[in-house]
Design an enzyme around this catalytic site. Sequence first.
Site, PDB file in Angstrom:
ATOM      1  N   GLU A 251       0.836  -1.206   0.000  1.00  0.00           N
ATOM      2  CA  GLU A 251       0.000   0.000   0.000  1.00  0.00           C
ATOM      3  C   GLU A 251       0.873   1.259   0.000  1.00  0.00           C
ATOM      4  O   GLU A 251       0.537   2.261  -0.638  1.00  0.00           O
ATOM      5  CB  GLU A 251      -0.937   0.003   1.216  1.00  0.00           C
ATOM      6  CG  GLU A 251      -1.969  -1.108   1.222  1.00  0.00           C
ATOM      7  CD  GLU A 251      -2.859  -1.078  -0.004  1.00  0.00           C
ATOM      8  OE1 GLU A 251      -3.371   0.002  -0.365  1.00  0.00           O
ATOM      9  OE2 GLU A 251      -3.039  -2.157  -0.624  1.00  0.00           O
ATOM     10  N   TRP A 254       2.063   1.691  -3.498  1.00  0.00           N
ATOM     11  CA  TRP A 254       0.996   2.293  -4.329  1.00  0.00           C
ATOM     12  C   TRP A 254       1.049   3.820  -4.225  1.00  0.00           C
ATOM     13  O   TRP A 254       0.886   4.540  -5.212  1.00  0.00           O
ATOM     14  CB  TRP A 254      -0.391   1.824  -3.848  1.00  0.00           C
ATOM     15  CG  TRP A 254      -0.977   0.651  -4.563  1.00  0.00           C
ATOM     16  CD1 TRP A 254      -1.148  -0.606  -4.073  1.00  0.00           C
ATOM     17  CD2 TRP A 254      -1.499   0.620  -5.907  1.00  0.00           C
ATOM     18  NE1 TRP A 254      -1.734  -1.406  -5.018  1.00  0.00           N
ATOM     19  CE2 TRP A 254      -1.964  -0.686  -6.147  1.00  0.00           C
ATOM     20  CE3 TRP A 254      -1.610   1.570  -6.922  1.00  0.00           C
ATOM     21  CZ2 TRP A 254      -2.542  -1.067  -7.357  1.00  0.00           C
ATOM     22  CZ3 TRP A 254      -2.187   1.190  -8.126  1.00  0.00           C
ATOM     23  CH2 TRP A 254      -2.639  -0.112  -8.342  1.00  0.00           C
ATOM     24  N   TRP A 282     -21.130  11.160 -19.866  1.00  0.00           N
ATOM     25  CA  TRP A 282     -21.577  11.088 -18.480  1.00  0.00           C
ATOM     26  C   TRP A 282     -22.975  11.700 -18.350  1.00  0.00           C
ATOM     27  O   TRP A 282     -23.290  12.702 -19.002  1.00  0.00           O
ATOM     28  CB  TRP A 282     -20.617  11.839 -17.565  1.00  0.00           C
ATOM     29  CG  TRP A 282     -19.203  11.359 -17.595  1.00  0.00           C
ATOM     30  CD1 TRP A 282     -18.139  11.978 -18.180  1.00  0.00           C
ATOM     31  CD2 TRP A 282     -18.689  10.145 -17.028  1.00  0.00           C
ATOM     32  NE1 TRP A 282     -16.992  11.240 -18.007  1.00  0.00           N
ATOM     33  CE2 TRP A 282     -17.295  10.108 -17.301  1.00  0.00           C
ATOM     34  CE3 TRP A 282     -19.263   9.088 -16.311  1.00  0.00           C
ATOM     35  CZ2 TRP A 282     -16.482   9.059 -16.881  1.00  0.00           C
ATOM     36  CZ3 TRP A 282     -18.442   8.053 -15.884  1.00  0.00           C
ATOM     37  CH2 TRP A 282     -17.076   8.037 -16.171  1.00  0.00           C
ATOM     38  N   ASN A 317     -10.977   1.662   2.940  1.00  0.00           N
ATOM     39  CA  ASN A 317     -10.513   1.555   1.548  1.00  0.00           C
ATOM     40  C   ASN A 317     -11.413   0.683   0.678  1.00  0.00           C
ATOM     41  O   ASN A 317     -11.694   1.013  -0.474  1.00  0.00           O
ATOM     42  CB  ASN A 317      -9.078   1.013   1.511  1.00  0.00           C
ATOM     43  CG  ASN A 317      -8.462   1.179   0.127  1.00  0.00           C
ATOM     44  OD1 ASN A 317      -8.464   2.266  -0.425  1.00  0.00           O
ATOM     45  ND2 ASN A 317      -7.966   0.090  -0.435  1.00  0.00           N
ATOM     46  N   TRP A 335     -16.038  10.856 -12.899  1.00  0.00           N
ATOM     47  CA  TRP A 335     -15.167  10.602 -11.743  1.00  0.00           C
ATOM     48  C   TRP A 335     -14.613  11.896 -11.147  1.00  0.00           C
ATOM     49  O   TRP A 335     -14.339  11.962  -9.944  1.00  0.00           O
ATOM     50  CB  TRP A 335     -14.011   9.659 -12.115  1.00  0.00           C
ATOM     51  CG  TRP A 335     -13.071  10.170 -13.167  1.00  0.00           C
ATOM     52  CD1 TRP A 335     -13.112   9.914 -14.505  1.00  0.00           C
ATOM     53  CD2 TRP A 335     -11.939  11.037 -12.971  1.00  0.00           C
ATOM     54  NE1 TRP A 335     -12.089  10.571 -15.164  1.00  0.00           N
ATOM     55  CE2 TRP A 335     -11.350  11.257 -14.246  1.00  0.00           C
ATOM     56  CE3 TRP A 335     -11.365  11.642 -11.854  1.00  0.00           C
ATOM     57  CZ2 TRP A 335     -10.224  12.068 -14.431  1.00  0.00           C
ATOM     58  CZ3 TRP A 335     -10.238  12.446 -12.031  1.00  0.00           C
ATOM     59  CH2 TRP A 335      -9.682  12.652 -13.297  1.00  0.00           C
ATOM     60  N   TRP A 358      -9.578   7.207  -8.115  1.00  0.00           N
ATOM     61  CA  TRP A 358     -10.834   7.497  -8.808  1.00  0.00           C
ATOM     62  C   TRP A 358     -10.768   7.068 -10.277  1.00  0.00           C
ATOM     63  O   TRP A 358     -11.728   6.517 -10.811  1.00  0.00           O
ATOM     64  CB  TRP A 358     -11.181   8.992  -8.681  1.00  0.00           C
ATOM     65  CG  TRP A 358     -12.018   9.231  -7.472  1.00  0.00           C
ATOM     66  CD1 TRP A 358     -11.600   9.657  -6.243  1.00  0.00           C
ATOM     67  CD2 TRP A 358     -13.422   9.002  -7.344  1.00  0.00           C
ATOM     68  NE1 TRP A 358     -12.658   9.711  -5.367  1.00  0.00           N
ATOM     69  CE2 TRP A 358     -13.788   9.330  -6.016  1.00  0.00           C
ATOM     70  CE3 TRP A 358     -14.424   8.571  -8.219  1.00  0.00           C
ATOM     71  CZ2 TRP A 358     -15.108   9.215  -5.547  1.00  0.00           C
ATOM     72  CZ3 TRP A 358     -15.738   8.466  -7.752  1.00  0.00           C
ATOM     73  CH2 TRP A 358     -16.056   8.788  -6.434  1.00  0.00           C
TER      74      TRP A 358
END
Length: 427
Positions: A251, A254, A282, A317, A335, A358
Amino acid sequence: MKINIFWFRRDLRLFDNKGLNAALEAGKPVLCLFIFDDSILKELPEDDARVTFIHQQLAKVNDQLKKHGSSLLVKKGTPSDVWAELMEEHELEAIYTNKDYEPYARRRDGKIRDLAEDKGVEFKRFKDQVIFEEKEVLKDDGNPYTVYTPYKNKWLSIYTKKDSEVSDIPKKPSFFEKEFEFPSLEDIGFKKSEIEVKDYDLSDLEKYGAVRNFPAKDATSYLSPHLRFGTVSIRNIISGLFKSEQKFMNELIWREFFMQILYHFPIVVDHNFRSKYDGIQWRNNEEEFEKWKKGKTGYGMVDAGMRELNATGYMHNRVRMVVASFLCKHLLIDWKWGEAYFAQKLLDYELSSNNGNWQWAAGTGCDAAPYFRVFNPMTQIEKFDKKHEYIKKWVPEFGTDKYIDPMVDHKEARQRALDTYKEGIDS
């Protein structure tokens, strides 16, 4: 006598602070500075929890500096104005600070560097908030990675214990000996938030991999806001990890992956990483967006997550993935709308990770879930909150006749998303 200034930003601590240590080792008295940046503050509510947290941490730093016969100079304004004023007031040899890799920060630092050079003042920046920065983990051809797993593998292959060595301030630090008045929150135009940043807890990381997906277990470390504002040293955190805690280490990797994506591809701030998704139409229904924001969608895990976020500034998360997928896929809302709302609310808001996650959820990002992967918010409950403990905590009416009906049908919304995405890609 000339002095050096150390400029605190995302590194609100004295321990193992690379730029601060370099300043103290340079031999001149070091004046410590923090600037409340008006261009950032003007976007925030007066009770913003992150400003309260920053103020609290600065007070701790100030108390520590007092033990060394010094104090923290806190200014408010635009950084270029503040620095122009400081260069008139003090005879400076150099400005020391730690690197920030976000687009705004890079532009800001460019202006201060130019201003300093015009005055014959050195502007020195140091790597502090990461183990490896933007050009240290590259593919063999020198290009940046855009997929996480090979990036992680390269990161791990070059990491040595030396990369996470820590160092404290010198035993006889040469701080600038002056006591500045420390401002109150009210002095900078804010008031104390009722939302608090929790202390982090790394005592049970061996179980992290097994329990991290179950929000009711509350097994998260709460480390992320502390990393975001640098109240802890990333080197100190990583040097304390063991092989059994690899899931947690992943993590942290990341985090660095998304930072280097933002650095190399700053276009992601307001564009899809993959331009083939630019044709998505959208729906962007504002009434539906409001229901999502308030946790009134009729889907238990989505509503629990949004209510937790609004009340505490945190969201688990696993739940973040569910609520993000719901917004982008079930409601077909861009998003960027969700990313902006999280930016307002999350205590650990960090542009690179927020943007990257996102875009992952929307399917538009560099290392994204395929667009046809649509989280089923009901099966997510079955898998990760079967007894509804998490949901009931935030949505007590869940499962009763007082709970609202789902705002969209999952099967229909899923098919609508697949059709819309396909049309957008083919257009």
